[in-house]
Each structure stands twice: as structure tokens, then as C-alpha cells.
Design a protein around this motif. Sequence first.
Motif: not given
Ligand SMILES: NC(=O)c1ccc[n+]([C@@H]2O[C@H](COP(=O)([O-])OP(=O)(O)OC[C@H]3O[C@@H](n4cnc5c(N)ncnc54)[C@H](O)[C@@H]3O)[C@@H](O)[C@H]2O)c1
Length: 319
Positions: A13, A34, A93, A156, A169
Motif C-alpha cells: 500500500v 522502510d 487503516k 504479519w 484489518e
Molecule cells: N486502504 C487500503 O486499501 C489498504 C490496502 C492494503 C493495505 N492497507 C493497510 O496498509 C498497511 C500495510 O499493508 P501492506 O499491504 O502495505 O503491507 P506490506 O507487508 O506489503 O508492507 C508493509 C511495509 O512496512 C514495512 N514495515 C514493517 N514494520 C515497519 C516499521 N516498524 N516501521 C516502518 N515500516 C515498517 C515493511 O518492511 C513493509 O515494507 C496495513 O495496515 C494494511 O491494513 C490498506
Amino acid sequence: MTVRVGLVGAGAVGARHARTLAAFDDVELVGVCDPVPAAAGALAAELGVPAVADLDRLLRAGVDAVWLCVPPFAHGDPELAAVRAGVPFFVEKPLAADLPVARRVADAVAAAGLPTATGYHWRHLDTVERARQVLGGDRVRLVDVRWWGTTPPAAWWRREDRSGGQVVEQATHVLDLVRVLAGEVTEVVGAAAPSTREARDVPDATAAVLRFRSGAVGTASTSCVLPLPTAAGLDVAAAGVSVALTETSLRVGTAEGVEEVIPTVDARRAVDRAFVDVLSGRPRAPGLVDVAEALRTHHLACAVAEAARTGAAVRVGEP
Ligand SMILES: NC(=O)c1ccc[n+]([C@@H]2O[C@H](COP(=O)([O-])OP(=O)(O)OC[C@H]3O[C@@H](n4cnc5c(N)ncnc54)[C@H](O)[C@@H]3O)[C@@H](O)[C@H]2O)c1
């Protein structure tokens, strides 16, 4: 005016927000960071912006706002660092995997009076506003909200203490719309089908019954065992009208017949645009959900998850 922004979390995201922001004429993406340097490096290289070692450095680079796109378990510290620096933030979120961290962040934001926005992008759909108008809040008697899908690949996601679970989530998007279309939920009872997979403690399925302040009732269900996404949305029954809403469709039924509506808004882009507008001093789009408002939805999601987990009746807390 050019708005200088930084981005934390170069995952799925985070990459989406970074690409959207980089395409706005009035935004300069100052850097991405990151904890996995390769993730930051790849996204930074794609967009031709610096990869920055950590949030502190990003904040010291002189930014007007940061986008925090970290997994649910990683909230708290980044938001509090932004608040200490006096920097407005957009945060994905859910606000956190649990309630205490979300409350702490919301309290700090309120005390600082900082503008914030959250990733509840469905609220920007023009179909949501249309549904709200035809339902007219008070007349709603029944809601059926669902998030039936797959188990996402991220490690996670499978652990309830890391993701908050599927209700917190994922279903949080549609529980947020329940509040918009049918008002506040006061009490929840529920049950869960425990996980049948060793590497996941998030339940296979949850089912809950919702009681609304208005006297309406509802059901909320989730499942993550399906081979493909099957249903994410809500059905609403009100006196004289029915509404069926997903992210890509709206069906309104009345005595005159059925109307099918397709959204004309790209809500995922609109949510970023709306916060950039706020940062530029332009009027606030009605769909923008700040941290205080997101906390109310988080309270509801946490109550549904707790009711499903414990089988007990849970009162929905208020911020
Ligand atoms: N609004 C939407 O449509 C939507 C869609 C997908 C995900 N999300 C939300 O976005 C968030 C991330 O999801 P994602 O799919 O991108 O996950 P992901 O696992 O693809 O990416 C998360 C990233 O955050 C990094 N990370 C981990 N711990 C961290 C920290 N302490 N500090 C900084 N970075 C850190 C990881 O290394 C990774 O690159 C979740 O809460 C998810 O619910 C929202």
C-alpha cells in the motif's frame, strides 16, 4: 504551493500511495523509508526519489506531512514522532492492532491539534454518498456486512497480535461504512470458527450480531479460507428501500424498481488528493476520515473481534 511529503513503509500500500503522490503536480515526494532497505531502495529508484534511513531523518528533511503505511503492529512510535515534530500525517487503516495504541495516538493528535487523514478510502466513493442519501439514516432497520476472502500472503497478517485479525484489518473498511449508513452500533455478540491452519491464529471465520443505537440490528461476518475474494460490502434494508454496496457497485431497490450505479470516483486516488488539499489550505473533502473519526470505527471493529473471540456481549466503547 508545493507540498513536501515523506513516506514510511514501502510495501504494497505504501507503493500505491507513493505512486499516486508522485503523480500530483503540487507534491514533492522528499523520500521513502522502510526498515527493509531493499524495499525502500526499490520504490525510491522507481520514483527517482531518495531512500532515507529512517523517519527521524525524513522529519528533519523539512516535510509538510508524512504518509505512514506500516502494518498494524508497527503503529504508535511513528505517529508520536510525527506529533513531536509537529508534522501532519496520513496513516493507513487500521489505526493499530489493538485499542490502547490507537487511543494513545488519537490523544496525542488531539492535544497537538494536527491535521490527519486515514486510509478509509471507501468514504470517497460517490456511491457511498448516494447510498447515504437514499437511506436517510433513521429508517435503516437491518444491515448485513461481509468480508469473505483469502488469507493475504504477508506473514504479519496471520497473527492476531500483529494484524489485529481479519475484522480489524480488513472488515474495518465496511464497518466504517456501517457507521456512515446506519449510525452507531452500541453492542455486539459473536462467535468464531477457530483457525484450522497451523501458521495462522486469525480465525477461519467470524460471525457477529450488531445492535444499533437507533434500534436497528445487523450481522457482520468474515472468512479468510476462500480461494479468491468473494464478498466485501454491505446490504442495508430500510423502510421502503434496499441498498447493496461494494467498492465497485451500488444497487438501490425501491417500489419503482432497481437502480444499478457504478462509482465515478477513484477513491484510492481521491483519499490522497483530499489530504494534499488540506495541507495546501484548500477545503476539506467530506469523505476524509481523520484519526479521531477513525478511532470510532476502530472501537467498533475491536468490539466485533472481541465478541467473536470471547462469545461474550461487548459494549462498543466510545473515544
Ligand atoms: N486502504 C487500503 O486499501 C489498504 C490496502 C492494503 C493495505 N492497507 C493497510 O496498509 C498497511 C500495510 O499493508 P501492506 O499491504 O502495505 O503491507 P506490506 O507487508 O506489503 O508492507 C508493509 C511495509 O512496512 C514495512 N514495515 C514493517 N514494520 C515497519 C516499521 N516498524 N516501521 C516502518 N515500516 C515498517 C515493511 O518492511 C513493509 O515494507 C496495513 O495496515 C494494511 O491494513 C490498506
